[in-house]
Each structure stands twice: as structure tokens, then as C-alpha cells.
Design an enzyme around this catalytic site. Structure first.
Site, PDB file in Angstrom:
ATOM      1  N   ASP A 133       0.822  -1.205   0.000  1.00 33.90           N
ATOM      2  CA  ASP A 133       0.000   0.000   0.000  1.00 33.90           C
ATOM      3  C   ASP A 133       0.859   1.259   0.000  1.00 33.90           C
ATOM      4  O   ASP A 133       0.470   2.291  -0.552  1.00 33.90           O
ATOM      5  CB  ASP A 133      -0.935   0.000   1.212  1.00 33.90           C
ATOM      6  N   THR A 150      -8.667   2.211   8.396  1.00 32.12           N
ATOM      7  CA  THR A 150      -8.079   0.914   8.758  1.00 32.12           C
ATOM      8  C   THR A 150      -6.559   0.994   8.899  1.00 32.12           C
ATOM      9  O   THR A 150      -5.913  -0.035   9.068  1.00 32.12           O
ATOM     10  CB  THR A 150      -8.446  -0.159   7.725  1.00 32.12           C
TER      11      THR A 150
END
Lengths: 296, 296, 296, 296
Positions: A72, A187
Site C-alpha cells: 500500500d 483501517t
């Protein structure tokens, strides 16, 4: 956007063997599809690679599609290159599923073909603009995809700060700092600070205090349109820093303020069709049917 | 310890008007009781004060009683001066109740008389010894009354570290750091990190991760005799710092370790008779009968 | 206790095929070692099994060793049979690791041999005694290995209750109830209520409010010797229930009280040598080296 | 809605002396303003009161304004009377500030005048519709202003259940139940379950597990338009109950399901001009400038 895509940029840490392995498969595949492959001119790629090297700062202008290979973090890096140009992003993870890089290596070629041909789901995610306003008039700005974090720099010291929403006073806090998180960032760090999981298309921002001194100082969910302001108060030895998606924006001293508001820019993630956010969530948080244990 | 006390040291930020006000009452009162009053030779006290100035480092040896005037921070400062000499400490707060400075200004003179005459409750609290062991062989040590904290220094970066209890591997953590807290420290930083309240005479240590990346990485309560070890793992841009009771002990890089174990030293707090820990707790956490609200 | 063991009882849900499978291996093995195998006289075992059936209530008196086959619930059931007789317990899990039934099926025979011959680690765990005192004078008592829970019975209603430690008032609570947990029970229901993990040999009890109305109403850790008392206050539609290790002890109405104190009895768990609590914890909470993910 | 208001209903527990006191002032004041005062025909009001008694079920149809005097529970009761008629509600608290009854007694008459004359802020809040679908085909429905709660009924037992959002599977849970809360309800039961504070005009629903067995089972924020479904799974001794705003809707057994979706109805709260949600929040959660304590 017109299809099929003709110009596609690759972004990643090419020196990582797992990334290099994917790139070695991906470049000839793209070329065989008639796609010109762009990479940053300082990319660590072998001499024979059939790629066109361009200055990294021009990728956003030139590419019609950016493929980020890695985790990510790599996708967030690629997002910064394209944020002002709205080029869609496809994230290929190099082994471990990410919240944003959700294409598994074994599905890479099929997904890339779908992306080139316009058969992917487009998933638009808003960006936040963080602005650090020093008391002496200087400002520094950056975009954030996940979160803007104001945090103490000196271990053993708390920060005192005030929060405002759309210029209305909310609370005076003491603690390690505050996370201002988008739905997508919920998250990431905000979750570690006790914030909720937010479905990524809900138009909200989470303002989550970090290790607050007062136990009732809980995360607050506000509309994404809110102007969130944090003002650092006077306290001995106060040192604080702001980071956008983990990249340092600058330091604050008492009297300085941080503002976070919606950015004009957004990014577009591409997903294979049938993409399911909750399946991703179950995988990342290790949820699911197998977790039940009836010892209680 | 013999009574009545003949040599009493005062510790506090005498430049603070509220502290000065208490001192102005306290010094003549002690003198009238036949007590010699010691202060640090750099204390900011008016010229006329009937006090004896001594080097701060000798207070632990010379005084039979130390009165700390201020907040819990002041009492912790005084505790460092006397930790190796077991001189009892009386904490006078300057307005707001503290967990350690639990004598209210209006009760000051009566409590001081009780302390001089040996009529206070003695409350012995163990100390922890924090030791930073660098991979290159250097060590740094300090005592801690509340907590030893290992924490990241760079905003936007996590630490990776492993914990061991009595040389047994416990867990590998990713997050902002870890608090190793005594029972007394349980209501300080550890509470902000999700740790429990621990009755101060329970012989335990709380090992509480700070903003852990994994949600099941919860605080652990172990015997106070445990050797707790934290080893910093390799990760890009890792910068970490250790603080004992908020005072910086040093920095760590990957490969360095922190050890926390029971100290040989302890401190003795004096409380007015009838002291009630739970009343203190209710006051500090704003608990109590009045908090009920039947809207639910 | 003398070795080798001559009389060994088996406890479990024998109708469960996985349990039956273990029993079918275990009984001949024990018999071949010269051990008489006892089972409850209502045990659902095949006619040919070489076992001696006795009333379940006499197992505690007769057996020198009890082997519980199943999950932690089965071991707790077995513990109730032997609590007043201090017969050691060996827990064989039927597939999934338990906190108490920590012998994996593949290690069963080796561990059983070690238990018979006295080569296991003995792990003594204290019990708590829960006592429900009705305002009208009736009492009900039970032992608890994990926890004593006072909880509301009517959805949508809160309880109001007061807590006392050794007869000292602690707090007035509003919420769903309270868990009074042993160290061993800290990883059961108390953990879901925000309590800490407690190393199982620490002599403490955790008093953890369930969904408290006030956010500063946090779990408290007190010495295991503490007499913990909970008094139910008057409130419309109050209905509450007490359970010890999940088994209902009775109902409370306002004015009734629950007392929890250390029991005289304890239980002894047997572990294969090399047993490691933290390995168990890592397995149950899915911790460990593999959990790191550097997306942040 | 036309102004000035001519027909105003009063709702409250008139037998409560503090409520009666307010009513004794309010009725003549309303009458002097030319307003007809309606009360339920079983209201416990003195014979001389200049009020018109009507069946409670007709209040929603007849009144142009409802004034609820009491706490938030009273206002929720009044909201049920008017939900299908969109009559605005003014909440007068009887001493202690409520999240919904935010008019203090001393400001009552001025606010009532403002409400009659149409000078109040109108604050529209959506309602949720809870529907219990039994496996045998029966259904039960109710509106909820704050939350719909599915909860275990038997102490010592967990529930196993699955959640779905817009018919997509989300997670399988074990624990005490789940709260499905509106933004307004976020500061009620959901907050005790670890949910975030949600600014009341954000169009979201919070799905917060109650004492979940798995620590990563965290509250999720989804769009208010989401159809949230909870299906109860098979487990020994399962007993569960559903409540809407605290009022029991019915029981569930394994195989039954609960559905929560946006209701067509909404309610309109009236606030004095200058109403500030964050001031209310600071007051209710005891936040604010005074809470800082620099002991850390």
C-alpha cells in the site's frame, strides 16, 4: 479516458526481487498488447527492458494508467504522482494482500488486460488537504489519501491542543496527538488509536485522539466536508510534527495550527470486477467463519 | 527513622506563586516546631527565608523528611533525590489533587505536624530500574517510579520490536512503542494506552503496547519481579527513545534493547491517616454516585 | 500423590466423534499401563470399553488423575468434580488448542504416560468463591476457575451497582454488569470487556465493568486476596443474574449483593514439560512474527 | 407548518415533582399566549389544569408542537407518538442536560415562545426501521431513533451471528450481541461498546459488536442507506432479544434474522437559536479546558 490504454507507467521499488520478478513478466506482456511502458528515469531496471524513461514528475501528465507494484505504501507513492491528473491506479501486491493493492500476483495479467481495455471497476476516493499554518505566517501544504497526523516529537511529553470543526470549538485535548483520517485511512493508523472501521465510500472524516489523557476523549466522525482545525497550546518543551500519509510536512510550536479540509483532487483506483471490500477486510483483520472458538 | 523530625527539605518550583504562597506559610511553621528547613542552594526563595541552603544532591543524605509542593511531577522529582536514601516524602498539592500529592492546601499544616511526629501512614512503593543496552556495548540506567516508555521518535513511522519476559519470547509488535508501568504508574500513561487501573500495592508490572498495529496486542500484567526486555528490530528510518518517568534516558537503534526489572530502591510516601486510594481514584477519574444518568 | 497412577478418570462428551476417537485409543493404552479407567456411570461409551463406571460425584474421591478430553469447557467441568479433592487434571484438546486443554491429540499418549509417571509440570491455579446474598437472607455459592459475572438480563436496560473492595466503597457503576476474573480467566470474557491479559500465576483479580456507561470506568486489578462485593441498586425493571464460569448461580434484585473471595480449594493442571504460556497466548491471539505488515 | 402554533401537546412523567413544577408554569404561559394545551387522557395532572385531554394515540395527528419535559427517555417516548406525523419536538430537561432535551429549565419560557413563533432551529433526524424476521415467517417491526440492539439473554452464553450489508456477507461474530446505531445514538449504548462519536447530521449507521470474542471485531461505520442484516447462528442454549431504543421488539432463536434499514419517517427537534452540539458533547462527556492536568 479512452480505451485501450496506450501509455502505462510502472511504479515500484524495482530493486526488490519480488517486484523485479513481476516487472519482468509485466513489461513484455504490456508491449505485446501494444502499450508503451513508462518508468521514472532513475528506475533501477535492467538495460534491456523495453521501457521509456521519463522524469518522474511528468508521469502524471503522460500516463493513461499507472500500475503500482508493491504494498500500500507504493500505491500511496504512485497516488502522489497522479493526484492532480486523475490517472487511474492499479495496485499489484507482491505477495501479501493490501487494502489498496488488492490484485494478487497470480491474477496480475488478467487484471492488467482488463485495466487496459476499460473493464475494471473504477473506485474514486477523495483526498484531504493538510495545511500547516505557523504563527509567523508561513504555510506548508500536502495532500493525504489516508490521514494527516499531528504528533508529539519528544517521548515523555504530552501535547495540549484544541480542536475546531468548521470554526466551532470542539474540545481541549492532552495526549500524544491526533489523527485526522479519511474513510480509506480508517483501517490504518486511526484503527490503532481506537477509531472505527469506515466503509471507504462514506463521506466522512475520523478525528481520533492518540493516547488521550482523558478517557472520554473518543474518536469523532464528521462530514468529509468539514474544515478540521487543530491549534497547539503552550506547554513546556512542546515539540510536534505533522505527517501526511506518513510523509513529514513540518514541525509545529505552540501557537501554530493544522488545518485539514477536502482537496479538490481525488484518485481513482481500479479493481478487478467482483471486488469485495468486506472480503478484503476479513482477510486483513483475520476475521471470518473459522475464528469461532466455543471455549466461552 | 526517629521522631520528631529535625531536618526537613522542601522541594518545588518556588517561582510559582501558588507554591511560594504555601512555602511562605510552611517555613515559619516548621521553624516554630524546631525543625531546620533545607532547600536546594539554587532555590528561588526570598532572602529573608529562614532556610538552610545545601547542594541539591545532598538532600537525600541530610533530610529526614522531604515535603514536595506542587503536582505529581514535583513529587517524582523529589523522589529521584531521595530514592537511594529512603527518606519519606510528603506531597502537598497546590490546588488540584494528584495521585501522589494527595494533601490539600487547607490540610497542609495538620499533615506536616503529623509527618514530623510520625503519625502518618507510611506507604512503601517499589521502583523499577530501566537499562538501555546498545548493540555496541554502552548502557544507560535510571530508576522509574511510574513507567519506562520506549517510543518512536519520527511521526509517521512505526517501530517493530520483540518482547521477552524472564528471557522467554512473548511477542513481536509493530506500533508506536510500549509502556512498562508499575502499579502506581498504571493511572498515568499506561491508562491512556488501554491498560488497567492497578491498586498501587499489587506487585505487578503492566506491559502496554502504544497504538499497536495488531488489535489483539493487548496490555499484559506480569509479576513485578519479571525481567522485561524489549528488542528493537530492523526497519527503515527507525528512531526510538526511552524515557523513565518522562525523563529521557537515551535513543535506540535497531539491535539495541531495553531492560526493565525491579530496583533495589523504593520510596516511602506519607499520607494523612484515613487516606483512601479509591476516594483519590474517584476524584481523579470523576467517578462516583453523581455520574449516573438514566437516559439509556 | 504417588506414582505411577493406578486410577484414572476420563471426562468428556463421549458422544462427540472426535472425543470418542481419542477415548478409543486412550482406554486400551491406559489399561496396557496397568491403570484402571473410571468413567461416570452415565457416560455414553460402547459396551466393550474396559472401563469401570462410578457415580460422577465420586470421581473426585476415587481418581488419582483426571483426563479431560474436549475443549476448555470440558476441563472446567472436570475441575468442578475434583476441586475439593485436589486431583490433578490433564486436558487433551480435540483439535483446536485451548488455554487449559493444551495437549494436542498427536502428543496425547506421550503426555498421558508422563502424567502417570509423575513427569509433568504441576501448575496450581487458585479458585474464587462466588456468593450471592439476597436481601431476604438466602445465599447461593459456587466456585469459579475463570470468572464470576454479574449481568443484566433484560435487553435495553442498564444495571446500577456499587463495588466495594475489602469493605471499602470503590465506585457506583451504570452498565451491563461486571466481570470478576481470576488471572486464568483474564483471557476469557474479561478480555472482551477491555481487561488486560494477566500471566496466570499472578495473584490478582480483575474487576472489569461490562459496557460501562461512563468511559473512565475501567478494569481494576486488585490482589487475589481481596473481598470484592457488588451491590445492586434500585432502578426500574432491574433484572440481573450471576454466573460462575458460565454456569448460572442465581438472580439478583435491587438490594441483593454478590461477594467474590479466594476459595480454599485450588486445582492442579498438568502440562507436558517445556510448556510455554506465551506460546499458547501467541497461538490463541494469533500473534507473532508473521503478523507484521509494513503498509503503515 | 404555520405560526404561531395553536395546539401544543405536553408529554412527560407528570407525577415527578420536578416535571410537575415545570408544567405548573408552562400551562398558564401557553394559555396566555393563546395556545390550546393537549395532554394524554391518562395524564396525572391536577383537576384545575387548563388542558384538553385527548387519547394519547391522537396526539401525533392533533398537535402542531410537542413539548417533552423530562430526560432523553421522555423525548424518545414523545418521538414515538409523532414519528408518522412530523410534528416538531421541543425537549425541556428537568435539571440535567440531555443530548436531546437540551433546553434548561431557566430558558424554558423563552424557548417555548420561540418555538410557538417559529424562531427555533429545526433539526431533522432520520429514523431507523428494525424488523425481526423469524424463520417461521412471522415479523415484528419498530422504529428506532437511537439504536436497534440484538443481545444475548442468558448470562454466561455467547451468541454466534453473521452480519450482512446490502446482502453482502461481512463477518461471523461471537459475543454478547450487536448495536446498530444512528448518528444520534452514537453517544448512547454504542459509545459504551467502543463505537465513535458521530456528529448527528452525518448520514451513517454504526454497527458495533458488544463484547466481541475476537479483538479485531471493531465497530463499522456504513452509509445510513445500508440494509444491515444480522442472522443468528445455531449454538447450544442460544437466547437472544432485540430492542429498539430500549423497548423490546421480540426474541430470536437460531435461524431468525434482524434487519435494520432507513425508515421513511423522521423526527424534527427544535433548538433555541445558537444551539451548539459540541457544547452539549463537552458538557455530557465532561470535556473541556478545565480537564487538563499536567502530572504527566
Amino acid at each position: 479516458m479512452s480505451f485501450p490504454v496506450r501509455l502505462c507507467a510502472l511504479v515500484g521499488r524495482f530493486a526488490d526481487p519480488r517486484v523485479a520478478e513481476s516487472v519482468a513478466v509485466l513489461v513484455p506482456h504490456l508491449v505485446s498488447r501494444g502499450v508503451t511502458v513508462l518508468v521514472s528515469d532513475d528506475a533501477q531496471l535492467g538495460a534491456g527492458a523495453a521501457v521509456k524513461r521519463v522524469p518522474e514528475s511528468t508521469i502524471g501528465q503522460k500516463a493513461e494508467l499507472v500500475i503500482a507494484i508493491g504494498g500500500d505504501g507504493t500505491l500511496l507513492y504512485a497516488a502522489r504522482l497522479v493526484a492532480r491528473h486523475d490517472v487511474p491506479l492499479l495496485g499489484i501486491n507482491r505477495g501479501r494482500l493490501g487494502f489498496l493493492t488488492d490484485v494478487m500476483p497470480q491474477d496480475m495479467l488478467a487484471c492488467v488486460d482488463a485495466a487496459i481495455e476499460g473493464r475494471c471497476e473504477q473506485d474514486r476516493r477523495p483526498l484531504m488537504a493538510g495545511c500547516l499554518r505557523s504563527a509567523d505566517g508561513r504555510t506548508a501544504e500536502a495532500l493525504a489519501r489516508l490521514d494527516v497526523v499531528l504528533q508529539k516529537l519528544a517521548t515523555g511529553r504530552m501535547l495540549d491542543f484544541e480542536t475546531f470543526m468548521d470554526n466551532r470549538y470542539v474540545n481541549t485535548h492532552a495526549g500524544d496527538g491526533v489523527v485526522i483520517s479519511s474513510a480509506t485511512g480508517s483501517t490504518a493508523y486511526a484503527l490503532s488509536c481506537g477509531g472505527p472501521i469506515v466503509e471507504p465510500h462514506v463521506g466522512v472524516v475520523v478525528v481520533a485522539p492518540i493516547c488521550p489523557h482523558t478517557l472520554s476523549d473518543r474518536p469523532i466522525v464528521v462530514p468529509a466536508s468539514t474544515l478540521v482545525e487543530v491549534r497547539l497550546l503552550e506547554r513546556p518543551d512542546t515539540r510536534a510534527q505533522v505527517a501526511c500519509d506518513g510523509a513529514v510536512l513540518g514541525e509545529l510550536v505552540p501557537g501554530d495550527a493544522l488545518e485539514v479540509k477536502p482537496a479538490r483532487e481525488s484518485i481513482t483506483l481500479l479493481h478487478p470486477s467482483g471486488h469485495d471490500y468486506y472480503r478484503l477486510l476479513r482477510s486483513k483483520l483475520r476475521w471470518g467463519r473459522g475464528s469461532l472458538d466455543h471455549s466461552r
